[in-house]
Write a protein that holds these residues in place. Structure first.
Motif, PDB file in Angstrom:
ATOM      1  N   LEU A   3     -74.188  -0.293  -9.408  1.00 39.59           N
ATOM      2  CA  LEU A   3     -73.798   0.857  -8.845  1.00 39.59           C
ATOM      3  C   LEU A   3     -72.327   0.485  -8.945  1.00 39.59           C
ATOM      4  N   LYS A   4     -71.297   0.966  -9.619  1.00 36.98           N
ATOM      5  CA  LYS A   4     -69.721  -0.485  -9.582  1.00 36.98           C
ATOM      6  C   LYS A   4     -68.469   0.676  -9.150  1.00 36.98           C
ATOM      7  N   VAL A   5     -68.431   0.616  -8.508  1.00 38.07           N
ATOM      8  CA  VAL A   5     -66.791   1.613  -8.721  1.00 38.07           C
ATOM      9  C   VAL A   5     -65.638   0.529  -8.335  1.00 38.07           C
ATOM     10  N   GLN A   6     -65.624   0.384  -9.825  1.00 36.95           N
ATOM     11  CA  GLN A   6     -63.918  -0.050 -10.147  1.00 36.95           C
ATOM     12  C   GLN A   6     -62.347   0.822  -9.711  1.00 36.95           C
ATOM     13  N   THR A   7     -61.604   0.583  -9.414  1.00 36.68           N
ATOM     14  CA  THR A   7     -59.786   0.536  -9.597  1.00 36.68           C
ATOM     15  C   THR A   7     -59.816  -0.453 -10.258  1.00 36.68           C
ATOM     16  N   PRO A   8     -57.798   0.482 -10.304  1.00 33.30           N
ATOM     17  CA  PRO A   8     -57.301  -0.835 -11.408  1.00 33.30           C
ATOM     18  C   PRO A   8     -57.471  -1.687 -10.572  1.00 33.30           C
ATOM     19  N   VAL A   9     -56.526  -2.162  -9.026  1.00 33.62           N
ATOM     20  CA  VAL A   9     -56.692  -3.343  -8.066  1.00 33.62           C
ATOM     21  C   VAL A   9     -58.274  -3.571  -7.843  1.00 33.62           C
ATOM     22  N   GLY A  10     -58.423  -3.906  -8.641  1.00 32.48           N
ATOM     23  CA  GLY A  10     -60.330  -4.577  -8.180  1.00 32.48           C
ATOM     24  C   GLY A  10     -61.474  -3.582  -7.664  1.00 32.48           C
ATOM     25  N   LEU A  11     -62.642  -4.599  -7.079  1.00 27.62           N
ATOM     26  CA  LEU A  11     -64.111  -3.095  -7.397  1.00 27.62           C
ATOM     27  C   LEU A  11     -63.883  -2.932  -5.890  1.00 27.62           C
ATOM     28  N   ALA A  12     -63.646  -1.535  -5.590  1.00 24.33           N
ATOM     29  CA  ALA A  12     -63.477  -0.781  -4.737  1.00 24.33           C
ATOM     30  C   ALA A  12     -65.062  -0.730  -4.047  1.00 24.33           C
ATOM     31  N   ALA A  13     -65.953  -0.858  -4.251  1.00 27.02           N
ATOM     32  CA  ALA A  13     -68.017  -0.652  -4.760  1.00 27.02           C
ATOM     33  C   ALA A  13     -68.829  -1.189  -4.649  1.00 27.02           C
ATOM     34  N   GLU A  14     -69.553  -1.966  -4.685  1.00 25.92           N
ATOM     35  CA  GLU A  14     -70.852  -2.563  -5.118  1.00 25.92           C
ATOM     36  C   GLU A  14     -72.041  -2.481  -4.900  1.00 25.92           C
ATOM     37  N   ALA A  15     -73.045  -1.963  -5.103  1.00 26.93           N
ATOM     38  CA  ALA A  15     -74.691  -1.659  -4.481  1.00 26.93           C
ATOM     39  C   ALA A  15     -75.645  -1.902  -5.641  1.00 26.93           C
ATOM     40  N   GLU A  16     -76.851  -3.144  -4.949  1.00 31.57           N
ATOM     41  CA  GLU A  16     -78.054  -2.975  -5.693  1.00 31.57           C
ATOM     42  C   GLU A  16     -78.769  -2.352  -5.419  1.00 31.57           C
ATOM     43  N   GLY A  17     -79.931  -1.832  -5.881  1.00 36.08           N
ATOM     44  CA  GLY A  17     -80.638  -0.998  -5.234  1.00 36.08           C
ATOM     45  C   GLY A  17     -80.690   0.400  -4.629  1.00 36.08           C
ATOM     46  N   VAL A  18     -79.787   0.878  -5.913  1.00 33.94           N
ATOM     47  CA  VAL A  18     -79.217   2.187  -5.467  1.00 33.94           C
ATOM     48  C   VAL A  18     -80.212   2.974  -5.932  1.00 33.94           C
ATOM     49  N   ARG A  19     -80.938   4.383  -5.194  1.00 35.52           N
ATOM     50  CA  ARG A  19     -82.288   4.818  -5.760  1.00 35.52           C
ATOM     51  C   ARG A  19     -81.247   6.653  -6.156  1.00 35.52           C
ATOM     52  N   ARG A  20     -80.247   7.345  -5.661  1.00 37.54           N
ATOM     53  CA  ARG A  20     -80.135   8.438  -6.159  1.00 37.54           C
ATOM     54  C   ARG A  20     -78.121   8.005  -5.644  1.00 37.54           C
ATOM     55  N   VAL A  21     -77.580   8.769  -7.000  1.00 39.56           N
ATOM     56  CA  VAL A  21     -75.857   9.153  -7.330  1.00 39.56           C
ATOM     57  C   VAL A  21     -75.761  10.109  -7.225  1.00 39.56           C
ATOM     58  N   VAL A  22     -74.568  11.029  -6.478  1.00 36.62           N
ATOM     59  CA  VAL A  22     -74.812  12.377  -6.273  1.00 36.62           C
ATOM     60  C   VAL A  22     -72.720  12.133  -6.177  1.00 36.62           C
ATOM     61  N   VAL A  23     -72.268  13.194  -7.587  1.00 31.97           N
ATOM     62  CA  VAL A  23     -70.994  13.023  -8.116  1.00 31.97           C
ATOM     63  C   VAL A  23     -70.461  14.595  -8.296  1.00 31.97           C
ATOM     64  N   HIS A  24     -69.723  14.931  -8.509  1.00 36.91           N
ATOM     65  CA  HIS A  24     -68.570  15.797  -8.854  1.00 36.91           C
ATOM     66  C   HIS A  24     -68.202  15.808  -9.919  1.00 36.91           C
ATOM     67  N   SER A  25     -68.297  16.641 -10.995  1.00 37.43           N
ATOM     68  CA  SER A  25     -68.092  16.311 -12.563  1.00 37.43           C
ATOM     69  C   SER A  25     -67.162  17.322 -12.770  1.00 37.43           C
ATOM     70  N   LEU A  26     -66.247  18.194 -13.325  1.00 41.76           N
ATOM     71  CA  LEU A  26     -64.933  18.819 -13.597  1.00 41.76           C
ATOM     72  C   LEU A  26     -66.420  20.695 -14.571  1.00 41.76           C
ATOM     73  N   ALA A  27     -67.613  19.629 -14.606  1.00 40.83           N
ATOM     74  CA  ALA A  27     -69.236  21.083 -14.756  1.00 40.83           C
ATOM     75  C   ALA A  27     -69.748  21.286 -13.826  1.00 40.83           C
ATOM     76  N   GLY A  28     -69.093  20.496 -12.510  1.00 42.49           N
ATOM     77  CA  GLY A  28     -70.438  21.186 -10.673  1.00 42.49           C
ATOM     78  C   GLY A  28     -70.564  19.584 -11.155  1.00 42.49           C
ATOM     79  N   ALA A  29     -71.526  19.424  -9.951  1.00 45.43           N
ATOM     80  CA  ALA A  29     -72.837  18.195  -9.047  1.00 45.43           C
ATOM     81  C   ALA A  29     -73.289  18.096  -9.674  1.00 45.43           C
ATOM     82  N   TYR A  30     -73.700  15.976  -9.390  1.00 44.19           N
ATOM     83  CA  TYR A  30     -74.476  15.651 -10.641  1.00 44.19           C
ATOM     84  C   TYR A  30     -75.679  15.313  -9.652  1.00 44.19           C
ATOM     85  N   GLY A  31     -76.262  14.573 -10.139  1.00 46.99           N
ATOM     86  CA  GLY A  31     -77.233  14.040  -9.266  1.00 46.99           C
ATOM     87  C   GLY A  31     -77.950  13.295 -10.066  1.00 46.99           C
TER      88      GLY A  31
END
Length: 127
Positions: A3-31
């Motif tokens: 997982l990489k979370v990128q912003t215009p000023v740089g890399l905000a977060a980076e992780a290896e071995g991620v088992r799941r990611v939960v986000v909120h999209s414009l259409a609802g939550a996604y795993g």
């Protein structure tokens, strides 16, 4: 997954071995899990949660998530990292700051528009 979370000023977060990611999209939550099909999701402002060794949270502004193979990349305008309780306060404070800035910008634009219209009236009155 990676997982990489990128912003215009740089890399905000980076992780290896991620088992799941939960986000909120414009259409609802996604795993997102490692075997999920590749996808692109427009994200709504909110809190992204991911689980590697332990749960982590990232407050994000609107953005885009791209899952390609084992890579998950989130591109966003701003990202805030911290414990969930603090993150909610940070995001709420940031939203209030943004609303105040938007209000001041609206006032400045209205003042400019008024000055412009007064200038047009003056030009129209000139012989």
């Amino acid at each position: 997954m990676r997982l990489k979370v990128q912003t215009p000023v740089g890399l905000a977060a980076e992780a290896e071995g991620v088992r799941r990611v939960v986000v909120h999209s414009l259409a609802g939550a996604y795993g997102i899990r490692p075997r999920r099909l590749d996808c692109v999701l427009p994200l709504a402002p909110g809190i992204l949660a991911y689980e590697a060794d332990e749960p982590h949270w990232v407050g994000i502004d609107a953005g885009i998530l791209v899952k390609a193979g084992a890579d998950v990349t989130v591109v966003t305008h701003r990202a805030f990292i911290g414990p969930l309780a603090e993150l909610r306060e940070i995001v709420a404070r940031e939203l209030q700051t943004r609303r105040e800035a938007d209000r001041r910008l609206g006032e400045a634009l209205a003042a400019l528009e008024t000055q412009f219209m007064r200038g047009l009236v003056e030009v129209a009155r000139a012989p």
